[in-house]
Write an enzyme that holds these catalytic residues in place. Structure first.
Site, PDB file in Angstrom:
ATOM      1  N   CYS A   1     -30.267  24.437  -7.061  1.00 32.26           N
ATOM      2  CA  CYS A   1     -29.386  23.272  -7.031  1.00 32.26           C
ATOM      3  C   CYS A   1     -28.693  22.592  -6.040  1.00 32.26           C
ATOM      4  O   CYS A   1     -27.749  23.425  -5.508  1.00 32.26           O
ATOM      5  CB  CYS A   1     -28.652  23.266  -8.556  1.00 32.26           C
TER       6      CYS A   1
ATOM      7  N   ASN B   1     -43.433  25.288  -9.055  1.00 34.20           N
ATOM      8  CA  ASN B   1     -42.920  24.145  -9.455  1.00 34.20           C
ATOM      9  C   ASN B   1     -42.782  23.030  -8.442  1.00 34.20           C
ATOM     10  O   ASN B   1     -42.440  23.429  -7.281  1.00 34.20           O
ATOM     11  CB  ASN B   1     -41.375  24.520  -9.966  1.00 34.20           C
TER      12      ASN B   1
ATOM     13  N   PRO C   1     -35.645  23.886 -15.942  1.00 31.92           N
ATOM     14  CA  PRO C   1     -34.296  23.310 -16.667  1.00 31.92           C
ATOM     15  C   PRO C   1     -33.893  22.095 -15.920  1.00 31.92           C
ATOM     16  O   PRO C   1     -34.043  21.826 -14.800  1.00 31.92           O
ATOM     17  CB  PRO C   1     -33.385  24.615 -15.866  1.00 31.92           C
TER      18      PRO C   1
ATOM     19  N   MET D   1     -30.497  19.302 -16.018  1.00 27.51           N
ATOM     20  CA  MET D   1     -29.153  19.047 -16.530  1.00 27.51           C
ATOM     21  C   MET D   1     -29.288  17.520 -17.241  1.00 27.51           C
ATOM     22  O   MET D   1     -29.790  16.614 -16.834  1.00 27.51           O
ATOM     23  CB  MET D   1     -28.393  18.833 -15.370  1.00 27.51           C
TER      24      MET D   1
ATOM     25  N   GLN E   1     -30.261  29.217 -18.212  1.00 28.52           N
ATOM     26  CA  GLN E   1     -30.091  29.371 -16.543  1.00 28.52           C
ATOM     27  C   GLN E   1     -28.850  29.112 -16.498  1.00 28.52           C
ATOM     28  O   GLN E   1     -27.871  28.619 -16.683  1.00 28.52           O
ATOM     29  CB  GLN E   1     -30.945  28.201 -16.058  1.00 28.52           C
TER      30      GLN E   1
ATOM     31  N   GLY F   1     -43.792  18.692  -8.444  1.00 29.56           N
ATOM     32  CA  GLY F   1     -44.616  17.511  -8.420  1.00 29.56           C
ATOM     33  C   GLY F   1     -45.990  17.817  -9.175  1.00 29.56           C
ATOM     34  O   GLY F   1     -46.977  17.034  -9.125  1.00 29.56           O
TER      35      GLY F   1
ATOM     36  N   HIS G   1     -39.420  26.112  -6.366  1.00 34.50           N
ATOM     37  CA  HIS G   1     -39.316  24.698  -6.297  1.00 34.50           C
ATOM     38  C   HIS G   1     -39.887  24.638  -4.924  1.00 34.50           C
ATOM     39  O   HIS G   1     -39.052  24.837  -4.099  1.00 34.50           O
ATOM     40  CB  HIS G   1     -38.152  24.103  -6.582  1.00 34.50           C
TER      41      HIS G   1
HETATM   42  C1  LIG Z   1     -32.474  15.323 -14.250  1.00 29.65           C
HETATM   43  C2  LIG Z   1     -32.689  16.745 -13.747  1.00 29.65           C
HETATM   44  C3  LIG Z   1     -32.100  17.548 -13.755  1.00 29.65           C
HETATM   45  C4  LIG Z   1     -32.011  18.955 -13.321  1.00 29.65           C
HETATM   46  N1  LIG Z   1     -31.378  19.880 -13.253  1.00 29.65           N
HETATM   47  C5  LIG Z   1     -31.710  21.085 -12.832  1.00 29.65           C
HETATM   48  C6  LIG Z   1     -30.862  22.329 -13.341  1.00 29.65           C
HETATM   49  O1  LIG Z   1     -29.874  22.216 -14.027  1.00 29.65           O
HETATM   50  N2  LIG Z   1     -31.407  23.395 -12.754  1.00 29.65           N
HETATM   51  C7  LIG Z   1     -32.477  23.714 -11.932  1.00 29.65           C
HETATM   52  O2  LIG Z   1     -32.786  24.816 -11.484  1.00 29.65           O
HETATM   53  N3  LIG Z   1     -33.083  22.678 -11.651  1.00 29.65           N
HETATM   54  C8  LIG Z   1     -32.865  21.520 -12.153  1.00 29.65           C
HETATM   55  N4  LIG Z   1     -33.859  20.333 -11.613  1.00 29.65           N
HETATM   56  C9  LIG Z   1     -34.773  20.709 -10.861  1.00 29.65           C
HETATM   57  C10 LIG Z   1     -36.006  20.846 -11.877  1.00 29.65           C
HETATM   58  O3  LIG Z   1     -35.770  22.189 -12.836  1.00 29.65           O
HETATM   59  C11 LIG Z   1     -37.127  21.000 -11.072  1.00 29.65           C
HETATM   60  O4  LIG Z   1     -37.034  22.014 -10.284  1.00 29.65           O
HETATM   61  C12 LIG Z   1     -37.566  19.787 -10.144  1.00 29.65           C
HETATM   62  O5  LIG Z   1     -37.269  18.549 -10.933  1.00 29.65           O
HETATM   63  C13 LIG Z   1     -38.956  19.857  -9.743  1.00 29.65           C
HETATM   64  O6  LIG Z   1     -40.266  19.870 -10.975  1.00 29.65           O
HETATM   65  P1  LIG Z   1     -40.673  18.473 -11.082  1.00 29.65           P
HETATM   66  O7  LIG Z   1     -41.368  17.913 -10.034  1.00 29.65           O
HETATM   67  O8  LIG Z   1     -41.809  19.101 -12.126  1.00 29.65           O
HETATM   68  O9  LIG Z   1     -39.822  17.626 -11.944  1.00 29.65           O
HETATM   69  C14 LIG Z   1     -33.574  19.149 -12.519  1.00 29.65           C
HETATM   70  C15 LIG Z   1     -34.267  18.012 -12.355  1.00 29.65           C
HETATM   71  C16 LIG Z   1     -34.045  16.746 -12.927  1.00 29.65           C
HETATM   72  C17 LIG Z   1     -35.070  15.913 -12.709  1.00 29.65           C
END
Ligand SMILES: Cc1cc2nc3c(=O)[nH]c(=O)nc-3n(C[C@H](O)[C@H](O)[C@H](O)COP(=O)(O)O)c2cc1C
EC number: 1.3.1.-
Length: 316
Positions: free
Chosen positions: A100, A213, A15, A17, A70, A215, A173
């Protein structure tokens, strides 16, 4: 009630935002049929107080299944009501946000990652959400908050939430969040990733399911995590920034299924049809910029329809 036979998705798009909106999910689904897609986080209050206009927040094209809603929030009545209202939209799962760190979220009555400090409340919230839906309810959290970052504290959170509520699947995460001093973006890169915590949970809670989750940026890394025992892998930024290179391999390399068979050009042509239909349907609704942002376009002047713009993109 929670479905009896639940297995977590092998691969999901996180997810995000403002990123995993209807437009991005449309594009993602054109590339992968099997990836699970998450909505952006929706606050329970947004759902509850938008009764006349729920479609704007909750409607999606049926192609987007499997799709997870979510929800975030800390008001039990609103969480229950929001779940009830969301039922009509037939999401495949509801995920509760406990990760978050945004002050917009964390400061508003203990919402988001702050909830990790109160596992009993999280269990109560999940139980209430689950009582109002027939689909599985899962949790997305960090590995800790501020100084509450020991492995034992994480275990305490998982143990209490899973034993006091129907939640049996946790998306981890794998970095902690700092509530003060870091922007949300910094909170996604500065606290170090500690995958050892994730693999510790796999070992210490054999009856629960865990999705890793944080990286993960290539299909090889996804497969590596699955081989190491993860029940699922969630990818965020890499799936957004490189949809073709990540999602384009999910169906074949992760699910062992055939690919969609669409070339990149065909994906873009189909997305163009979608983009044009959205622009026509909503008039002053989403802008062209909203629709093409998922393709990596920062500035765009378009005079010849969407497709001609697409051909300028690194996506191709
Ligand atoms: C622009 C942006 C918005 C995000 N919004 C949410 C969100 O609404 N809910 C959530 O649980 N995590 C949110 N995250 C975190 C991601 O879901 C994820 O946990 C985080 O980016 C780590 O994963 P990655 O390294 O694969 O990006 C957001 C991340 C980004 C980059």
């Amino acid at each position: 009630m929670v479905a009896d036979h639940y297995s977590p998705p092998l691969f999901s798009v996180a997810p995000m935002m403002d990123w995993t909106d209807h437009h991005y999910r449309t594009l993602a689904r054109l590339i992968s049929k099997h990836a699970w897609l998450y909505t952006e986080m929706l606050a329970a209050e947004t759902i509850v107080y938008q009764k006349g206009n729920l479609d704007r927040f909750l409607a999606y094209s049926p192609d987007q299944h499997p799709i997870v809603l979510q929800i975030g929030g800390s008001n039990l009545d609103n969480l229950a009501k929001a779940t009830e209202l969301a039922n009509a939209y037939c999401y495949d799962e509801i995920n509760f946000n406990c990760g978050c760190p945004s002050p917009r979220v964390a400061g508003r009555g203990c919402f988001g990652v702050r909830l990790m400090l109160d596992p009993k409340f999280v269990a109560e919230a999940i139980s209430l959400i689950a009582a109002n839906t027939n689909v599985p309810v899962t949790v997305k959290c960090r590995i800790g908050v501020d100084d509450h970052d020991s492995y034992n504290e994480l275990c305490d959170f998982i143990y209490k939430v899973s034993s006091l509520s129907p939640a049996k699947h946790f998306v981890i995460h794998s970095r902690k969040a700092l509530l003060k001093g870091l922007s949300p973006a910094e909170n996604r890169s500065i606290p170090p990733l500690k995958y050892e915590y994730f693999y510790g949970l796999l070992r210490d809670f054999p009856d629960l399911s865990f999705t890793i989750n944080g990286g993960i940026a290539s299909i090889d890394e996804v497969n590596g995590a699955l081989k190491a025992g993860a029940h699922g892998v969630m990818v965020g930024r890499a799936a957004y920034n490189n949809p073709w290179h990540i999602l384009g391999h999910v169906d074949t390399a992760i699910y062992g299924a055939s690919s969609s068979g669409l070339t990149r050009r065909q994906v873009l042509e189909k997305y163009q049809v979608y983009g044009d239909s959205v622009l026509q349907r909503y008039g002053l609704g989403p802008s062209l910029r909203d629709i093409v942002k998922d393709l990596g376009v920062k500035t765009l002047t378009c005079t010849g329809g969407l497709l001609s713009s697409f051909f300028l993109l690194p996506f191709i």
